[in-house]
Design a protein around this motif. Sequence first.
Motif, PDB file in Angstrom:
ATOM      1  N   ILE A  11     -45.509 -42.892  14.238  1.00 59.31           N
ATOM      2  CA  ILE A  11     -46.760 -42.565  14.948  1.00 59.31           C
ATOM      3  C   ILE A  11     -46.524 -42.602  16.442  1.00 59.31           C
ATOM      4  CG2 ILE A  11     -49.082 -43.416  15.441  1.00 59.31           C
ATOM      5  CD1 ILE A  11     -49.094 -44.387  12.472  1.00 59.31           C
ATOM      6  N   ALA A  12     -45.787 -43.644  16.885  1.00 58.24           N
ATOM      7  CA  ALA A  12     -45.538 -43.801  18.322  1.00 58.24           C
ATOM      8  C   ALA A  12     -44.756 -42.611  18.852  1.00 58.24           C
ATOM      9  CB  ALA A  12     -44.772 -45.094  18.568  1.00 58.24           C
ATOM     10  N   ILE A  13     -43.748 -42.174  18.081  1.00 60.86           N
ATOM     11  CA  ILE A  13     -42.942 -41.018  18.531  1.00 60.86           C
ATOM     12  C   ILE A  13     -43.831 -39.788  18.644  1.00 60.86           C
ATOM     13  CG2 ILE A  13     -41.132 -39.431  17.801  1.00 60.86           C
ATOM     14  CD1 ILE A  13     -39.716 -41.971  16.682  1.00 60.86           C
ATOM     15  N   LYS A  14     -44.692 -39.634  17.615  1.00 57.52           N
ATOM     16  CA  LYS A  14     -45.590 -38.462  17.632  1.00 57.52           C
ATOM     17  C   LYS A  14     -46.527 -38.547  18.830  1.00 57.52           C
ATOM     18  CE  LYS A  14     -48.225 -35.530  14.578  1.00 57.52           C
ATOM     19  NZ  LYS A  14     -49.418 -35.348  15.440  1.00 57.52           N
ATOM     20  N   ALA A  15     -47.034 -39.777  19.078  1.00 56.03           N
ATOM     21  CA  ALA A  15     -47.945 -39.965  20.223  1.00 56.03           C
ATOM     22  C   ALA A  15     -47.241 -39.598  21.507  1.00 56.03           C
ATOM     23  CB  ALA A  15     -48.410 -41.416  20.257  1.00 56.03           C
ATOM     24  N   ASP A  35     -44.792 -37.498  21.905  1.00 57.78           N
ATOM     25  CA  ASP A  35     -44.691 -36.030  21.975  1.00 57.78           C
ATOM     26  C   ASP A  35     -46.027 -35.423  22.388  1.00 57.78           C
ATOM     27  OD1 ASP A  35     -42.113 -36.249  21.259  1.00 57.78           O
ATOM     28  OD2 ASP A  35     -42.408 -35.664  19.141  1.00 57.78           O
ATOM     29  N   ASP A  36     -47.110 -35.898  21.744  1.00 56.68           N
ATOM     30  CA  ASP A  36     -48.456 -35.373  22.047  1.00 56.68           C
ATOM     31  C   ASP A  36     -48.781 -35.570  23.510  1.00 56.68           C
ATOM     32  OD1 ASP A  36     -48.580 -34.719  19.459  1.00 56.68           O
ATOM     33  OD2 ASP A  36     -50.066 -36.248  18.876  1.00 56.68           O
ATOM     34  N   ILE A  37     -48.416 -36.772  23.993  1.00 55.89           N
ATOM     35  CA  ILE A  37     -48.736 -37.071  25.394  1.00 55.89           C
ATOM     36  C   ILE A  37     -47.951 -36.143  26.320  1.00 55.89           C
ATOM     37  CG2 ILE A  37     -48.357 -38.809  27.188  1.00 55.89           C
ATOM     38  CD1 ILE A  37     -49.310 -40.818  24.986  1.00 55.89           C
ATOM     39  N   LYS A  38     -46.713 -35.872  25.952  1.00 52.86           N
ATOM     40  CA  LYS A  38     -45.931 -34.916  26.762  1.00 52.86           C
ATOM     41  C   LYS A  38     -46.642 -33.567  26.810  1.00 52.86           C
ATOM     42  CE  LYS A  38     -41.265 -36.716  26.269  1.00 52.86           C
ATOM     43  NZ  LYS A  38     -40.085 -36.614  25.417  1.00 52.86           N
ATOM     44  N   GLU A  39     -47.098 -33.180  25.597  1.00 52.07           N
ATOM     45  CA  GLU A  39     -47.834 -31.903  25.532  1.00 52.07           C
ATOM     46  C   GLU A  39     -49.078 -31.964  26.416  1.00 52.07           C
ATOM     47  OE1 GLU A  39     -49.092 -29.870  21.664  1.00 52.07           O
ATOM     48  OE2 GLU A  39     -47.040 -30.562  21.281  1.00 52.07           O
ATOM     49  N   GLY A  40     -49.803 -33.077  26.285  1.00 48.76           N
ATOM     50  CA  GLY A  40     -51.019 -33.257  27.088  1.00 48.76           C
ATOM     51  C   GLY A  40     -50.698 -33.198  28.568  1.00 48.76           C
ATOM     52  N   ASN A  41     -49.576 -33.798  28.917  1.00 45.44           N
ATOM     53  CA  ASN A  41     -49.184 -33.821  30.319  1.00 45.44           C
ATOM     54  C   ASN A  41     -48.935 -32.405  30.823  1.00 45.44           C
ATOM     55  OD1 ASN A  41     -48.628 -35.077  32.689  1.00 45.44           O
ATOM     56  ND2 ASN A  41     -46.485 -35.497  32.201  1.00 45.44           N
ATOM     57  N   SER A  42     -48.262 -31.624  29.987  1.00 43.04           N
ATOM     58  CA  SER A  42     -48.005 -30.232  30.425  1.00 43.04           C
ATOM     59  C   SER A  42     -49.323 -29.473  30.532  1.00 43.04           C
ATOM     60  CB  SER A  42     -47.027 -29.547  29.468  1.00 43.04           C
ATOM     61  OG  SER A  42     -47.685 -29.235  28.271  1.00 43.04           O
ATOM     62  N   ALA A  43     -50.260 -29.811  29.590  1.00 44.61           N
ATOM     63  CA  ALA A  43     -51.586 -29.175  29.678  1.00 44.61           C
ATOM     64  C   ALA A  43     -52.267 -29.544  30.984  1.00 44.61           C
ATOM     65  CB  ALA A  43     -52.432 -29.618  28.485  1.00 44.61           C
ATOM     66  N   VAL A  44     -52.117 -30.816  31.345  1.00 41.79           N
ATOM     67  CA  VAL A  44     -52.736 -31.258  32.604  1.00 41.79           C
ATOM     68  C   VAL A  44     -52.115 -30.523  33.779  1.00 41.79           C
ATOM     69  CG1 VAL A  44     -52.889 -33.240  34.157  1.00 41.79           C
ATOM     70  CG2 VAL A  44     -53.509 -33.499  31.781  1.00 41.79           C
ATOM     71  N   THR A  45     -50.774 -30.375  33.732  1.00 45.66           N
ATOM     72  CA  THR A  45     -50.086 -29.661  34.814  1.00 45.66           C
ATOM     73  C   THR A  45     -50.618 -28.236  34.926  1.00 45.66           C
ATOM     74  OG1 THR A  45     -48.171 -30.951  34.188  1.00 45.66           O
ATOM     75  CG2 THR A  45     -47.795 -29.169  35.749  1.00 45.66           C
ATOM     76  N   GLN A  46     -50.774 -27.636  33.736  1.00 44.42           N
ATOM     77  CA  GLN A  46     -51.316 -26.268  33.733  1.00 44.42           C
ATOM     78  C   GLN A  46     -52.714 -26.246  34.336  1.00 44.42           C
ATOM     79  OE1 GLN A  46     -51.128 -24.797  29.759  1.00 44.42           O
ATOM     80  NE2 GLN A  46     -48.896 -24.418  29.829  1.00 44.42           N
ATOM     81  N   ALA A  47     -53.510 -27.273  33.926  1.00 42.81           N
ATOM     82  CA  ALA A  47     -54.874 -27.352  34.448  1.00 42.81           C
ATOM     83  C   ALA A  47     -54.856 -27.474  35.960  1.00 42.81           C
ATOM     84  CB  ALA A  47     -55.597 -28.546  33.830  1.00 42.81           C
ATOM     85  N   VAL A  48     -53.920 -28.326  36.469  1.00 42.80           N
ATOM     86  CA  VAL A  48     -53.817 -28.504  37.919  1.00 42.80           C
ATOM     87  C   VAL A  48     -53.486 -27.172  38.579  1.00 42.80           C
ATOM     88  CG1 VAL A  48     -52.377 -29.549  39.709  1.00 42.80           C
ATOM     89  CG2 VAL A  48     -53.260 -30.945  37.846  1.00 42.80           C
ATOM     90  N   ASP A  49     -52.519 -26.454  37.951  1.00 39.34           N
ATOM     91  CA  ASP A  49     -52.159 -25.140  38.508  1.00 39.34           C
ATOM     92  C   ASP A  49     -53.375 -24.224  38.558  1.00 39.34           C
ATOM     93  OD1 ASP A  49     -49.624 -25.995  38.834  1.00 39.34           O
ATOM     94  OD2 ASP A  49     -48.796 -24.947  37.069  1.00 39.34           O
ATOM     95  N   SER A  50     -54.101 -24.201  37.423  1.00 43.67           N
ATOM     96  CA  SER A  50     -55.294 -23.351  37.359  1.00 43.67           C
ATOM     97  C   SER A  50     -56.279 -23.733  38.453  1.00 43.67           C
ATOM     98  CB  SER A  50     -55.966 -23.514  35.994  1.00 43.67           C
ATOM     99  OG  SER A  50     -55.090 -23.120  34.990  1.00 43.67           O
ATOM    100  N   LEU A  51     -56.455 -25.044  38.621  1.00 40.41           N
ATOM    101  CA  LEU A  51     -57.413 -25.517  39.637  1.00 40.41           C
ATOM    102  C   LEU A  51     -56.966 -25.072  41.023  1.00 40.41           C
ATOM    103  CD1 LEU A  51     -58.282 -29.084  38.379  1.00 40.41           C
ATOM    104  CD2 LEU A  51     -59.880 -27.223  38.753  1.00 40.41           C
ATOM    105  N   LYS A  52     -55.637 -25.148  41.227  1.00 37.58           N
ATOM    106  CA  LYS A  52     -55.129 -24.725  42.546  1.00 37.58           C
ATOM    107  C   LYS A  52     -55.399 -23.245  42.776  1.00 37.58           C
ATOM    108  CE  LYS A  52     -51.671 -28.284  43.289  1.00 37.58           C
ATOM    109  NZ  LYS A  52     -50.309 -28.709  42.966  1.00 37.58           N
ATOM    110  N   LYS A  53     -55.183 -22.506  41.677  1.00 39.16           N
ATOM    111  CA  LYS A  53     -55.473 -21.063  41.785  1.00 39.16           C
ATOM    112  C   LYS A  53     -56.945 -20.856  42.094  1.00 39.16           C
ATOM    113  CE  LYS A  53     -51.781 -19.157  39.019  1.00 39.16           C
ATOM    114  NZ  LYS A  53     -51.394 -18.892  37.630  1.00 39.16           N
ATOM    115  N   ILE A  54     -57.814 -21.592  41.388  1.00 42.23           N
ATOM    116  CA  ILE A  54     -59.265 -21.488  41.632  1.00 42.23           C
ATOM    117  C   ILE A  54     -59.559 -21.785  43.094  1.00 42.23           C
ATOM    118  CG2 ILE A  54     -61.484 -22.615  41.166  1.00 42.23           C
ATOM    119  CD1 ILE A  54     -60.451 -22.927  38.228  1.00 42.23           C
TER     120      ILE A  54
END
Lengths: 163, 545
Positions: free
Chosen positions: B319-323, B325-344
């Motif tokens: 579970i911890a390993i999966k968590a 991985d998920d968090i890494k994914e979430g982090n990349s999502a956040v990075t994308q969100a930040v990029d989008s916000l910067k574009k906005i």
Amino acid sequence: METSLTSYLTFKLGDETFAANVSKVIEILEIPKITRVPRSPDFMRGVVNLRGNVLSVVDSRIKFGLPVTEDTVNTCIIVMNISLEGQDITLGLIVDAVKEVRNIATDSIQPLPEIGSKFDAKFIEGMVKDDNQFIMLLNVAALFSAQEADILSHVSETVEQVN
Amino acid sequence: MVILIAITSAVSLFIGLYGVNNLKTVNDGMTTMYYDRVLPLKQLKAVSDAYAINIVDATHKVRNGNISWSEAIRSYETAAKEVEENLNAYAASKIEGEEVRVFNEAKNLKSKSDEAVNQMLDLLRQGQDTATRHKLEAFIVNEMYPNIDPFTSKISELIELQLGYAKTLNEYGDVLYADTRVITYGITFVGIVLAGVVAFFITKSIIGELGGEPSEIKLIAEEIANGNLTLKFDTQRKRVGIYGAIVQLSEQLKTIIAKIMEGAEGVTSASLQMSSTSQQMSQGSQEQAASAEEISSSMEQMVSNIQQNTDNAQQTEKIAIKAADDIKEGNSAVTQAVDSLKKIAEKIGIIGEIARQTNLLALNAAVEAARAGEHGKGFAVVAAEVRKLAERSQVAAEEINALSSSSVTIADKSGRLLEQIVPNIQNTAKLVQEIAASSTEQNSGATQINNAIQQFNQVIQQNAAGAEEIASSSEELSAQAESLKDSVSFFKLDDEHEKSVHKTKKKQAVNRPAFKSAAVHSNGKKNGIALDMGHDTKDTDFEKY
């Protein structure tokens, strides 16, 4: 006495709000590329190209004795037409920000207090109370001496001839 | 005493040797008598007889015509042969002294005699006629008898000599007998006297060694042999020799028997105690075995718990390993969100710029309208409205800009936080992995403990069996002690010793029920043995909470 309304263009310079008679204002410009003119007075920033005509640009902060700051997006040039010593001079006045065109009743204009004013009283026509501050009505022609007016017109002409 | 015995022995030896020596002398004499005298006598007599019968008698018979001449010849030849053989045998025997001379004379005379006999034989062989008969008669009378007689008389002389020798020998034997008798009687008397003295001294010494009359000692010994140790002894009497020893033996036996009885009693009671103790031990061992079983089942429970822990830990790790991985994914999502916000924000900046320029245009329009005076009034109003709108747009754009920049900050922060969480979760996964490994180790450790407990249990059961064996052995020992007591009871002790034995018996009789009751007490209990740990000062170092 009949109350008459005169249109003034208000603008910011430092913390203070000034107003110039609209009849003297030709237009408002954003800061374009300013060409420096050698051996010109300190208050003169340079000249700009205004639709093919040479326009002398004066930094009002220097002229008003305020500290010089960097230009911001709100920094504008107010193109004015003033008559000095019997000749019409078109010049640009760099101000921190332009606010609005408003009508001011002539009877609301108050004289400038004699003592305690930090500006040279000769180019302030009067003051108008607006909300919680005063708007100082600027006499632009009184800003420049005859010599300075000469320089300004001369510069414009010289540059024009060169062009 | 020894000297006396030695002298007596020497006397006996002397008598024996002396007698044997004399007997040898007699025997030698007898041998000489037989071989040197009797046999020669026989041989000489044979010679004499041969002459008397075969020659002289035959000659007479021939003269008288009683026998034929040929018979006479045979008789003569037989005589010659006999004479020759016997004389040769005699010559081989012992010849001594006078005998030698006589025998030599006889040998000289024999040649004449032989010659006469041979002439006689010649005449006889000439045949039986009258002339010859006359000649023969003349020869016999004139030649033969004168020639034969000296020889035969010499033989007779020799016989006489032999008899004389035999008589001498016999006389010598008589003398020897008389001497031997005297000496033997004398010495035997001395020996008897000496033996008497020796016997006296030996008897005296033996009586001294016995220390009493043999019959008395025999009586005491028989009483002891019959197991009667109640004999009373005279305390005044001197205890010496075998009497003293036997009295001491009786007393020592009394003491020893009493001690043996006491010891047997002791062994009986001790073995009973041992029996009960070992039974107790056996029971204790059985309880231990039960406890060990309980521990074992608890351990198995623990093992299953540990197994569950291991499983859980492994699950948690996944579970911890999966968590992570998920968090890494979430982090990349956040990075994308930040990029989008910067574009906005960029786009909003454009809008703001447009609004600002619009504001400027509106201002210019207002300036134009103001310069137009009355004609520009309507336009001035529009320009003012446009400027207000532009200003509002600008404010809104600035607000959006501020919001988006704060959103970017927040998103950045959350991204950083998520990035921080990832290693933490990875650490957690590692730790959980370690927990899983530890659980596995614990599992094997618990299994080992379980095995050890099983072995422990076996040992305990062996102990229980051993204790039971000890119990039966000690009962056997008790029986042996009883048997020993029976054996020893053959001896009758006097009251004093009996008392001491009874005293110990009573003491043990008092002790025995105590062991039994203790055994019953422990049997009645079900849950092991209550240990009294006592209250030593060590306990006071601990505090109760």
